[in-house]
Write a protein that holds these residues in place. Sequence first.
Motif, mmCIF file in Angstrom:
data_model
loop_
_atom_site.group_PDB
_atom_site.id
_atom_site.type_symbol
_atom_site.label_atom_id
_atom_site.label_comp_id
_atom_site.label_asym_id
_atom_site.label_seq_id
_atom_site.Cartn_x
_atom_site.Cartn_y
_atom_site.Cartn_z
ATOM 1 N N LEU A 1 -3.399 -2.933 -5.241
ATOM 2 C CA LEU A 1 -4.320 -1.817 -5.004
ATOM 3 C C LEU A 1 -4.130 -1.258 -3.601
ATOM 4 C CD1 LEU A 1 -6.719 -0.038 -5.811
ATOM 5 C CD2 LEU A 1 -8.241 -1.884 -5.037
ATOM 6 N N ALA A 2 -4.007 -2.140 -2.612
ATOM 7 C CA ALA A 2 -3.787 -1.693 -1.234
ATOM 8 C C ALA A 2 -2.486 -0.901 -1.114
ATOM 9 C CB ALA A 2 -3.774 -2.897 -0.291
ATOM 10 N N ALA A 3 -1.446 -1.361 -1.817
ATOM 11 C CA ALA A 3 -0.173 -0.647 -1.771
ATOM 12 C C ALA A 3 -0.308 0.746 -2.375
ATOM 13 C CB ALA A 3 0.897 -1.451 -2.509
ATOM 14 N N ARG A 4 -1.050 0.858 -3.489
ATOM 15 C CA ARG A 4 -1.245 2.174 -4.109
ATOM 16 C C ARG A 4 -2.026 3.100 -3.196
ATOM 17 N NH1 ARG A 4 -2.717 -0.882 -8.667
ATOM 18 N NH2 ARG A 4 -4.867 -0.128 -8.548
ATOM 19 N N MET A 5 -3.073 2.596 -2.566
ATOM 20 C CA MET A 5 -3.870 3.427 -1.665
ATOM 21 C C MET A 5 -3.070 3.799 -0.425
ATOM 22 S SD MET A 5 -6.574 3.880 -3.350
ATOM 23 C CE MET A 5 -7.476 4.766 -2.076
ATOM 24 N N GLY A 6 -2.207 2.872 0.034
ATOM 25 C CA GLY A 6 -1.404 3.145 1.219
ATOM 26 C C GLY A 6 -0.368 4.223 1.004
ATOM 27 N N GLU A 7 0.073 4.415 -0.239
ATOM 28 C CA GLU A 7 1.060 5.448 -0.522
ATOM 29 C C GLU A 7 0.544 6.843 -0.175
ATOM 30 O OE1 GLU A 7 2.027 5.002 -4.594
ATOM 31 O OE2 GLU A 7 3.293 3.217 -4.304
ATOM 32 N N ARG A 8 -0.749 7.025 -0.213
ATOM 33 C CA ARG A 8 -1.341 8.333 0.093
ATOM 34 C C ARG A 8 -1.485 8.561 1.597
ATOM 35 N NH1 ARG A 8 -6.654 8.896 -3.430
ATOM 36 N NH2 ARG A 8 -6.427 11.026 -2.650
ATOM 37 N N GLY A 9 -1.323 7.500 2.374
ATOM 38 C CA GLY A 9 -1.381 7.638 3.821
ATOM 39 C C GLY A 9 -2.758 7.578 4.431
ATOM 40 N N HIS A 10 -3.796 7.426 3.614
ATOM 41 C CA HIS A 10 -5.158 7.421 4.158
ATOM 42 C C HIS A 10 -5.641 6.029 4.536
ATOM 43 C CE1 HIS A 10 -5.988 11.642 3.366
ATOM 44 N NE2 HIS A 10 -5.449 11.501 2.166
ATOM 45 N N VAL A 11 -5.109 4.988 3.896
ATOM 46 C CA VAL A 11 -5.582 3.626 4.114
ATOM 47 C C VAL A 11 -4.405 2.722 4.438
ATOM 48 C CG1 VAL A 11 -6.771 1.643 3.097
ATOM 49 C CG2 VAL A 11 -7.522 3.951 2.527
ATOM 50 N N ARG A 12 -4.559 1.924 5.471
ATOM 51 C CA ARG A 12 -3.588 0.904 5.841
ATOM 52 C C ARG A 12 -4.312 -0.446 5.816
ATOM 53 N NH1 ARG A 12 0.788 3.035 8.878
ATOM 54 N NH2 ARG A 12 0.892 1.208 10.233
ATOM 55 N N LEU A 13 -3.568 -1.512 5.566
ATOM 56 C CA LEU A 13 -4.163 -2.846 5.502
ATOM 57 C C LEU A 13 -3.359 -3.805 6.357
ATOM 58 C CD1 LEU A 13 -6.076 -5.034 4.234
ATOM 59 C CD2 LEU A 13 -4.366 -5.280 2.425
ATOM 60 N N VAL A 14 -4.060 -4.555 7.197
ATOM 61 C CA VAL A 14 -3.467 -5.660 7.942
ATOM 62 C C VAL A 14 -4.288 -6.896 7.585
ATOM 63 C CG1 VAL A 14 -2.857 -6.610 10.192
ATOM 64 C CG2 VAL A 14 -2.751 -4.128 9.819
ATOM 65 N N GLY A 15 -3.674 -7.819 6.861
ATOM 66 C CA GLY A 15 -4.394 -8.994 6.399
ATOM 67 C C GLY A 15 -3.691 -10.283 6.760
ATOM 68 N N ALA A 16 -4.451 -11.364 6.800
ATOM 69 C CA ALA A 16 -3.905 -12.695 7.065
ATOM 70 C C ALA A 16 -4.104 -13.551 5.827
ATOM 71 C CB ALA A 16 -4.606 -13.336 8.264
ATOM 72 N N VAL A 17 -3.031 -14.234 5.374
ATOM 73 C CA VAL A 17 -3.098 -15.064 4.168
ATOM 74 C C VAL A 17 -2.528 -16.444 4.457
ATOM 75 C CG1 VAL A 17 -2.828 -12.996 2.735
ATOM 76 C CG2 VAL A 17 -0.828 -14.390 3.253
ATOM 77 N N ARG A 18 -2.976 -17.420 3.661
ATOM 78 C CA ARG A 18 -2.460 -18.785 3.797
ATOM 79 C C ARG A 18 -1.522 -19.158 2.654
ATOM 80 N NH1 ARG A 18 -6.721 -23.344 5.187
ATOM 81 N NH2 ARG A 18 -4.725 -24.435 5.297
ATOM 82 N N ASP A 19 -1.677 -18.528 1.509
ATOM 83 C CA ASP A 19 -0.910 -18.887 0.316
ATOM 84 C C ASP A 19 0.525 -18.386 0.445
ATOM 85 O OD1 ASP A 19 0.194 -19.138 -2.263
ATOM 86 O OD2 ASP A 19 -1.770 -18.947 -3.195
ATOM 87 N N GLY A 20 1.467 -19.310 0.488
ATOM 88 C CA GLY A 20 2.868 -18.931 0.612
ATOM 89 C C GLY A 20 3.363 -18.134 -0.579
ATOM 90 N N ALA A 21 2.842 -18.436 -1.781
ATOM 91 C CA ALA A 21 3.249 -17.693 -2.972
ATOM 92 C C ALA A 21 2.783 -16.251 -2.887
ATOM 93 C CB ALA A 21 2.681 -18.362 -4.231
#
Length: 398
Positions: A360-380
């Motif tokens: 979902l974040a990738a789809r929203m980011g394609e429009r240029g209005h929303v960017r996401l910077v997140g931290a994750v622990r799951d290697g998969a």
Amino acid sequence: MDATTPYALTAAAAEAPTAVAAPDLPDRPAVVELRLSAYKAHRGVVFPIGPLTVFAGPSGSGKSSALEAYAALSRLAGGAPLDEVFPDPSACVPERARPDAERRRGFRIGCTVDGPLGEVRLDLAVQAEPELRVVGERLTGGGQILLSTALRDPGRRTVQAAWHTAGAVPVTRAPLPDDLLGTALLPLRVAGKTPGQRLVLAAAEQALVALRSVFACDPRPERMRAPVPVGEGRLRGDCGNLAEVLRRTRSECAIRHGVLVEACRAGCSGPVADLTAELLDDGMVRAVLDRGERGATPIGRLGDGELRHLALALVLLTGPGVLEMDHVAEVLPARQAMTVLADGFDRCLDLRQARELLALAARMGERGHVRLVGAVRDGALAAYAGGLEGVSVVDLGM
């Protein structure tokens, strides 16, 4: 002094010619690089920031501190004083940093913002001990140092600032407070009469718009379960007032609400026909999942992962007018890109839920209005993110 070397504006840089042409359709300013020269466990590192950036690594690898530094720059750009942004400044100093002869220690952070002027760099040096204060700041753009501040007199609560003028006087000098970001003060101090001053203002605006357009988000399921009073309908960073915001967004945009229901359907177990908000007899409001033939389920009965999935989806599908964040009213929305900072992005989520949110974040980011910077622990999950187009994975476990 360790980690707090003052910056100086050279005469050659101040007298360099200015020739920056803004394109007809300027790009939205966005942070493309985070620099932690000396901050907590990080020394001399540069992290690339893209439309969707995932920091990955085990506990203690520095994921949270990277996002904390980003959020700190954002709050400073919004005018917050140092003591509010860094309530425990000594904890920001690298563990093995040695004090100088005056027992001073500090830290350094910075970023690069891309936009209409090309790349603009902002670097900040902060003294944490024995007292919290800015000791150096540098704003660079168009190949020139546009603002430089330095601590000249430790007995005064000011720094000496110099900004590019390129007029009869090549540099303007004046004191600035040592507890605020100097770049955030430039629009109030620079007249904009000369080409050099206008370049300074344009560079400051580019940096400030990118940094202020940040929403730090960490949904707390335990605060989302109970009914909440009706308020102004702006979502808090902990998403505790989710039900109230859903009541607003459902009536304002049917299309986005439909996308949110689809996201909820993907992240929740069991059927989901709709997502509604009920106004109770006592004036409180609660959110409810419409299960179709199976009736309704108050969201208080959902699992922690389901609630976090719902909250993060709502954040990605809304904007500054709905989120409780610093709204850059001086700049048209078309020239802004909101950045969501999500520490512990995959906390409580199973792999399927986290993948759906990243998609979902990738789809929203394609429009240029929303960017996401997140931290994750799951290697998969990090491996999955690395396979998505346009996603940058910063692996701190290597």
